[in-house]
Design a protein around this motif. Structure first.
Motif, PDB file in Angstrom:
ATOM      1  N   VAL A  39       0.847  -1.201   0.000  1.00 31.70           N
ATOM      2  CA  VAL A  39       0.000   0.000   0.000  1.00 31.70           C
ATOM      3  C   VAL A  39       0.879   1.246   0.000  1.00 31.70           C
ATOM      4  O   VAL A  39       0.628   2.197  -0.752  1.00 31.70           O
ATOM      5  N   LEU A  40       1.913   1.237   0.829  1.00 34.82           N
ATOM      6  CA  LEU A  40       2.817   2.389   0.889  1.00 34.82           C
ATOM      7  C   LEU A  40       3.527   2.594  -0.444  1.00 34.82           C
ATOM      8  O   LEU A  40       3.628   3.726  -0.942  1.00 34.82           O
ATOM      9  N   LEU A  41       4.003   1.528  -1.055  1.00 38.54           N
ATOM     10  CA  LEU A  41       4.680   1.645  -2.342  1.00 38.54           C
ATOM     11  C   LEU A  41       3.719   2.112  -3.431  1.00 38.54           C
ATOM     12  O   LEU A  41       4.102   2.891  -4.307  1.00 38.54           O
ATOM     13  N   LYS A  42       2.481   1.659  -3.383  1.00 43.57           N
ATOM     14  CA  LYS A  42       1.475   2.106  -4.352  1.00 43.57           C
ATOM     15  C   LYS A  42       1.210   3.592  -4.180  1.00 43.57           C
ATOM     16  O   LYS A  42       1.088   4.333  -5.167  1.00 43.57           O
ATOM     17  N   GLU A  43       1.145   4.052  -2.934  1.00 49.39           N
ATOM     18  CA  GLU A  43       0.934   5.474  -2.662  1.00 49.39           C
ATOM     19  C   GLU A  43       2.103   6.308  -3.189  1.00 49.39           C
ATOM     20  O   GLU A  43       1.906   7.338  -3.829  1.00 49.39           O
ATOM     21  N   ASP A  51      -0.956  11.106  -9.579  1.00 46.28           N
ATOM     22  CA  ASP A  51      -2.324  10.658  -9.313  1.00 46.28           C
ATOM     23  C   ASP A  51      -2.612  10.777  -7.823  1.00 46.28           C
ATOM     24  O   ASP A  51      -1.726  10.801  -6.995  1.00 46.28           O
ATOM     25  N   GLU A  52      -3.881  10.822  -7.521  1.00 45.80           N
ATOM     26  CA  GLU A  52      -4.303  10.863  -6.126  1.00 45.80           C
ATOM     27  C   GLU A  52      -4.580   9.430  -5.679  1.00 45.80           C
ATOM     28  O   GLU A  52      -5.166   8.641  -6.401  1.00 45.80           O
ATOM     29  N   PHE A  53      -4.131   9.071  -4.486  1.00 43.68           N
ATOM     30  CA  PHE A  53      -4.296   7.714  -3.970  1.00 43.68           C
ATOM     31  C   PHE A  53      -5.247   7.716  -2.794  1.00 43.68           C
ATOM     32  O   PHE A  53      -5.073   8.444  -1.855  1.00 43.68           O
ATOM     33  N   LYS A  54      -6.261   6.900  -2.890  1.00 46.20           N
ATOM     34  CA  LYS A  54      -7.213   6.733  -1.791  1.00 46.20           C
ATOM     35  C   LYS A  54      -7.125   5.286  -1.323  1.00 46.20           C
ATOM     36  O   LYS A  54      -7.544   4.372  -2.032  1.00 46.20           O
ATOM     37  N   PRO A  55      -6.567   5.029  -0.119  1.00 45.71           N
ATOM     38  CA  PRO A  55      -6.433   3.648   0.360  1.00 45.71           C
ATOM     39  C   PRO A  55      -7.801   3.024   0.600  1.00 45.71           C
ATOM     40  O   PRO A  55      -8.751   3.693   0.999  1.00 45.71           O
ATOM     41  N   LYS A  56      -7.874   1.740   0.327  1.00 44.62           N
ATOM     42  CA  LYS A  56      -9.106   0.993   0.524  1.00 44.62           C
ATOM     43  C   LYS A  56      -9.300   0.713   1.997  1.00 44.62           C
ATOM     44  O   LYS A  56      -8.408   0.218   2.669  1.00 44.62           O
ATOM     45  N   GLU A  57     -10.466   1.045   2.536  1.00 37.78           N
ATOM     46  CA  GLU A  57     -10.750   0.806   3.935  1.00 37.78           C
ATOM     47  C   GLU A  57     -11.117  -0.653   4.142  1.00 37.78           C
ATOM     48  O   GLU A  57     -11.836  -1.241   3.331  1.00 37.78           O
TER      49      GLU A  57
END
Length: 58
Positions: A39-43, A51-57
């Motif tokens: 997740v951190l690497l994707k962000e 791009d804007e990153f919105k983590p999946k809850e």
């Protein structure tokens, strides 16, 4: 006296279960750490691309 003969087998069984439990705990912990890292690497990747990153809850 026969009950005393079962103590080594019970001890071996408890140690066996502890080893299996520790192995399962370690595997789950490793998977969770790798998920967080991904997740951190994707962000970071999305921020570098703009791009804007919105983590999946969960």
């Amino acid at each position: 006296m026969e009950l005393l003969a079962l103590v080594p087998f019970l001890l071996m069984f408890v140690i066996y279960l502890a080893v299996i439990g520790f192995t399962i705990w370690f595997a789950i912990s490793l998977i969770n750490v790798n998920k967080q890292r991904n997740v951190l690497l994707k962000e970071i990747s999305n921020k570098l691309r703009g791009d804007e990153f919105k983590p999946k809850e969960e």
